[in-house]
Design a protein around this motif. Structure first.
Motif, mmCIF file in Angstrom:
data_model
loop_
_atom_site.group_PDB
_atom_site.id
_atom_site.type_symbol
_atom_site.label_atom_id
_atom_site.label_comp_id
_atom_site.label_asym_id
_atom_site.label_seq_id
_atom_site.Cartn_x
_atom_site.Cartn_y
_atom_site.Cartn_z
ATOM 1 N N ILE A 93 -18.945 21.138 -28.083
ATOM 2 C CA ILE A 93 -18.422 22.266 -28.868
ATOM 3 C C ILE A 93 -18.038 21.802 -30.272
ATOM 4 C CG2 ILE A 93 -16.527 23.933 -29.069
ATOM 5 C CD1 ILE A 93 -16.482 23.995 -25.962
ATOM 6 N N ARG A 94 -17.375 20.648 -30.352
ATOM 7 C CA ARG A 94 -16.988 20.103 -31.659
ATOM 8 C C ARG A 94 -18.224 19.791 -32.516
ATOM 9 N NH1 ARG A 94 -11.623 18.195 -31.991
ATOM 10 N NH2 ARG A 94 -10.474 18.340 -30.021
ATOM 11 N N LEU A 95 -19.257 19.237 -31.899
ATOM 12 C CA LEU A 95 -20.501 18.962 -32.627
ATOM 13 C C LEU A 95 -21.134 20.261 -33.110
ATOM 14 C CD1 LEU A 95 -21.969 16.186 -30.312
ATOM 15 C CD2 LEU A 95 -21.379 15.890 -32.723
ATOM 16 N N GLY A 96 -21.044 21.305 -32.274
ATOM 17 C CA GLY A 96 -21.574 22.602 -32.681
ATOM 18 C C GLY A 96 -20.821 23.179 -33.869
ATOM 19 N N ASN A 97 -19.508 23.009 -33.878
ATOM 20 C CA ASN A 97 -18.709 23.500 -35.001
ATOM 21 C C ASN A 97 -18.967 22.703 -36.275
ATOM 22 O OD1 ASN A 97 -17.431 25.553 -33.608
ATOM 23 N ND2 ASN A 97 -15.693 24.285 -33.007
ATOM 24 N N THR A 98 -19.278 21.413 -36.128
ATOM 25 C CA THR A 98 -19.446 20.542 -37.293
ATOM 26 C C THR A 98 -20.868 20.594 -37.840
ATOM 27 O OG1 THR A 98 -17.782 19.058 -36.328
ATOM 28 C CG2 THR A 98 -19.082 18.192 -38.150
ATOM 29 N N TYR A 99 -21.855 20.557 -36.953
ATOM 30 C CA TYR A 99 -23.249 20.473 -37.386
ATOM 31 C C TYR A 99 -24.097 21.654 -36.919
ATOM 32 C CZ TYR A 99 -21.923 15.550 -38.029
ATOM 33 O OH TYR A 99 -21.290 14.386 -38.408
ATOM 34 N N GLY A 100 -23.469 22.644 -36.299
ATOM 35 C CA GLY A 100 -24.225 23.704 -35.649
ATOM 36 C C GLY A 100 -24.893 24.679 -36.599
ATOM 37 N N GLU A 101 -26.078 25.147 -36.171
ATOM 38 C CA GLU A 101 -26.793 26.208 -36.867
ATOM 39 C C GLU A 101 -27.147 27.284 -35.837
ATOM 40 O OE1 GLU A 101 -30.188 24.644 -38.860
ATOM 41 O OE2 GLU A 101 -29.011 23.464 -40.294
ATOM 42 N N PRO A 102 -26.787 28.554 -36.124
ATOM 43 C CA PRO A 102 -27.085 29.631 -35.170
ATOM 44 C C PRO A 102 -28.591 29.815 -34.996
ATOM 45 C CG PRO A 102 -25.519 30.349 -36.857
ATOM 46 C CD PRO A 102 -26.081 29.045 -37.316
ATOM 47 N N GLN A 103 -28.985 30.008 -33.743
ATOM 48 C CA GLN A 103 -30.365 30.349 -33.406
ATOM 49 C C GLN A 103 -30.321 31.488 -32.401
ATOM 50 O OE1 GLN A 103 -32.516 26.853 -32.049
ATOM 51 N NE2 GLN A 103 -33.109 26.328 -34.136
ATOM 52 N N GLY A 104 -30.164 32.698 -32.906
ATOM 53 C CA GLY A 104 -29.947 33.829 -32.011
ATOM 54 C C GLY A 104 -28.618 33.670 -31.309
ATOM 55 N N ASP A 105 -28.653 33.649 -29.967
ATOM 56 C CA ASP A 105 -27.426 33.447 -29.179
ATOM 57 C C ASP A 105 -27.126 31.970 -28.959
ATOM 58 O OD1 ASP A 105 -27.058 36.192 -28.929
ATOM 59 O OD2 ASP A 105 -28.272 36.303 -27.097
ATOM 60 N N ASN A 106 -27.996 31.095 -29.441
ATOM 61 C CA ASN A 106 -27.830 29.661 -29.226
ATOM 62 C C ASN A 106 -27.270 28.979 -30.471
ATOM 63 O OD1 ASN A 106 -29.028 30.141 -26.745
ATOM 64 N ND2 ASN A 106 -31.057 29.499 -27.436
ATOM 65 N N ILE A 107 -26.858 27.710 -30.291
ATOM 66 C CA ILE A 107 -26.367 26.896 -31.396
ATOM 67 C C ILE A 107 -27.139 25.582 -31.384
ATOM 68 C CG2 ILE A 107 -24.373 25.798 -32.471
ATOM 69 C CD1 ILE A 107 -22.641 27.620 -30.574
ATOM 70 N N LEU A 108 -27.888 25.315 -32.453
ATOM 71 C CA LEU A 108 -28.592 24.050 -32.607
ATOM 72 C C LEU A 108 -27.663 23.047 -33.285
ATOM 73 C CD1 LEU A 108 -31.198 22.249 -32.686
ATOM 74 C CD2 LEU A 108 -31.615 23.234 -34.956
ATOM 75 N N ILE A 109 -27.419 21.917 -32.627
ATOM 76 C CA ILE A 109 -26.656 20.827 -33.247
ATOM 77 C C ILE A 109 -27.636 20.053 -34.126
ATOM 78 C CG2 ILE A 109 -25.294 18.744 -32.854
ATOM 79 C CD1 ILE A 109 -24.417 19.979 -30.183
ATOM 80 N N ASN A 110 -27.560 20.293 -35.425
ATOM 81 C CA ASN A 110 -28.582 19.825 -36.357
ATOM 82 C C ASN A 110 -28.368 18.375 -36.785
ATOM 83 O OD1 ASN A 110 -30.901 20.046 -37.877
ATOM 84 N ND2 ASN A 110 -29.831 20.825 -39.686
ATOM 85 N N LYS A 111 -28.065 17.533 -35.843
ATOM 86 C CA LYS A 111 -28.012 16.084 -36.024
ATOM 87 C C LYS A 111 -28.534 15.457 -34.746
ATOM 88 C CE LYS A 111 -25.951 15.455 -40.073
ATOM 89 N NZ LYS A 111 -26.577 14.702 -41.178
ATOM 90 N N LYS A 112 -29.322 14.407 -34.872
ATOM 91 C CA LYS A 112 -29.794 13.725 -33.671
ATOM 92 C C LYS A 112 -28.659 12.872 -33.127
ATOM 93 C CE LYS A 112 -34.760 13.870 -33.895
ATOM 94 N NZ LYS A 112 -36.020 13.161 -33.623
ATOM 95 N N ILE A 113 -28.127 13.295 -31.994
ATOM 96 C CA ILE A 113 -27.036 12.599 -31.323
ATOM 97 C C ILE A 113 -27.589 11.976 -30.054
ATOM 98 C CG2 ILE A 113 -24.727 12.815 -30.341
ATOM 99 C CD1 ILE A 113 -24.772 13.511 -33.284
ATOM 100 N N THR A 114 -27.531 10.675 -29.949
ATOM 101 C CA THR A 114 -28.066 9.992 -28.775
ATOM 102 C C THR A 114 -27.060 10.027 -27.626
ATOM 103 O OG1 THR A 114 -27.183 7.811 -29.348
ATOM 104 C CG2 THR A 114 -29.309 8.424 -30.315
ATOM 105 N N HIS A 115 -27.558 9.738 -26.427
ATOM 106 C CA HIS A 115 -26.664 9.652 -25.268
ATOM 107 C C HIS A 115 -25.664 8.514 -25.440
ATOM 108 C CE1 HIS A 115 -29.547 11.975 -22.367
ATOM 109 N NE2 HIS A 115 -29.269 12.632 -23.463
ATOM 110 N N THR A 116 -26.087 7.466 -26.130
ATOM 111 C CA THR A 116 -25.157 6.366 -26.420
ATOM 112 C C THR A 116 -24.041 6.837 -27.346
ATOM 113 O OG1 THR A 116 -26.909 4.725 -26.153
ATOM 114 C CG2 THR A 116 -24.952 4.042 -27.384
ATOM 115 N N ASP A 117 -24.395 7.630 -28.366
ATOM 116 C CA ASP A 117 -23.370 8.202 -29.250
ATOM 117 C C ASP A 117 -22.366 9.019 -28.447
ATOM 118 O OD1 ASP A 117 -24.507 7.145 -31.569
ATOM 119 O OD2 ASP A 117 -25.771 8.911 -31.894
#
Length: 238
Positions: A158-182
């Motif tokens: 949710i925090r990543l969505g608020n910081t880097y999010g871009e709306p895509q209809g009803d969805n939120i794209l986190i517009n940064k590549k975040i790895t599982h390690t991150d």
């Protein structure tokens, strides 16, 4: 700096400063360019400066005794970084790593102290900035401690969505590549457990991947898992 789903001001965590007080802050800065992979400061360094990010990204990390890195904060253009303790000789509790070449405005504590002493309205705005930083720290520790790793992961998404999010209809794209390690470093979990929790969320159709980026499809489910308190966007961020 990308536009976010929730409104985080272009000035980031310094939006609490009035225009006149922010200009006073700008005048007191000394600009410098720092390369990717370098550090603004290390844990244990004397905390005698604040750093305003004009361009670039910085992450604050803490290392455990076992050598595991825990990502505590991710800062970007418009944010001010540093230990807010201008009147005492404190030491940094974290490392500040430069994620990409950054332009930084450096504010000496002695100059900050002068501003606080000479302009009472600046002192009030600075207290607001300290309050935001304190609440951000409180809510992050709440997320990490109270509702297990699934709650910590959902809160971080949710925090990543608020910081880097871009709306895509009803969805939120986190517009940064975040790895599982991150993600594992953000919540203090193993990469394998993050893989497992994300797989569960994908099965529940709460998240999906698009070209390697995370898409939040059901934010209400994430909010329910982490017992979201619906903090304002300047607090609910990475």
């Amino acid at each position: 700096m990308s536009e976010n789903l929730n409104v985080i001001e272009a000035r980031g965590n310094t939006s609490c400063f009035s225009e006149s007080n922010f200009n006073r802050l700008l005048v007191s800065m000394k600009d410098r360019i720092v390369p990717e992979g370098s550090h603004l400061f290390w844990e244990g360094d004397l905390s005698d400066k604040l750093f305003y990010i004009k361009r670039g990204r910085i992450k604050l990390t803490k290392s455990t005794d076992e050598g595991k890195e825990l990502i505590l904060y991710m800062y970007q253009a418009g944010d001010m970084v540093g230990q807010a303790d201008p009147f005492f000789s404190a030491k940094h509790s974290f490392n500040a790593e430069v994620l990409e070449e950054s332009e930084i405005g450096v504010i000496e504590h002695k100059d900050l102290e002068t501003l606080i002493c000479q302009h009472c309205e600046f002192a009030i705005d600075f207290m607001k900035w300290m309050g935001i930083h304190h609440r951000l720290t409180q809510t992050k520790f709440r997320d990490l401690m109270l509702y297990g790793k699934p709650g910590a992961l959902c809160s971080t998404l949710i925090r990543l969505g608020n910081t880097y999010g871009e709306p895509q209809g009803d969805n939120i794209l986190i517009n940064k590549k975040i790895t599982h390690t991150d993600l594992s470093n953000m919540i203090g979990a193993t990469r394998e457990s993050v893989n497992r929790m994300l797989s569960d969320l994908r099965k529940k159709d709460a998240v999906e991947y698009d070209s390697g980026m995370i898409v939040i499809k059901n934010i209400s489910m994430l909010q329910e898992i982490c017992h979201c308190e619906f903090c304002p966007s300047e607090i609910c961020r990475v």
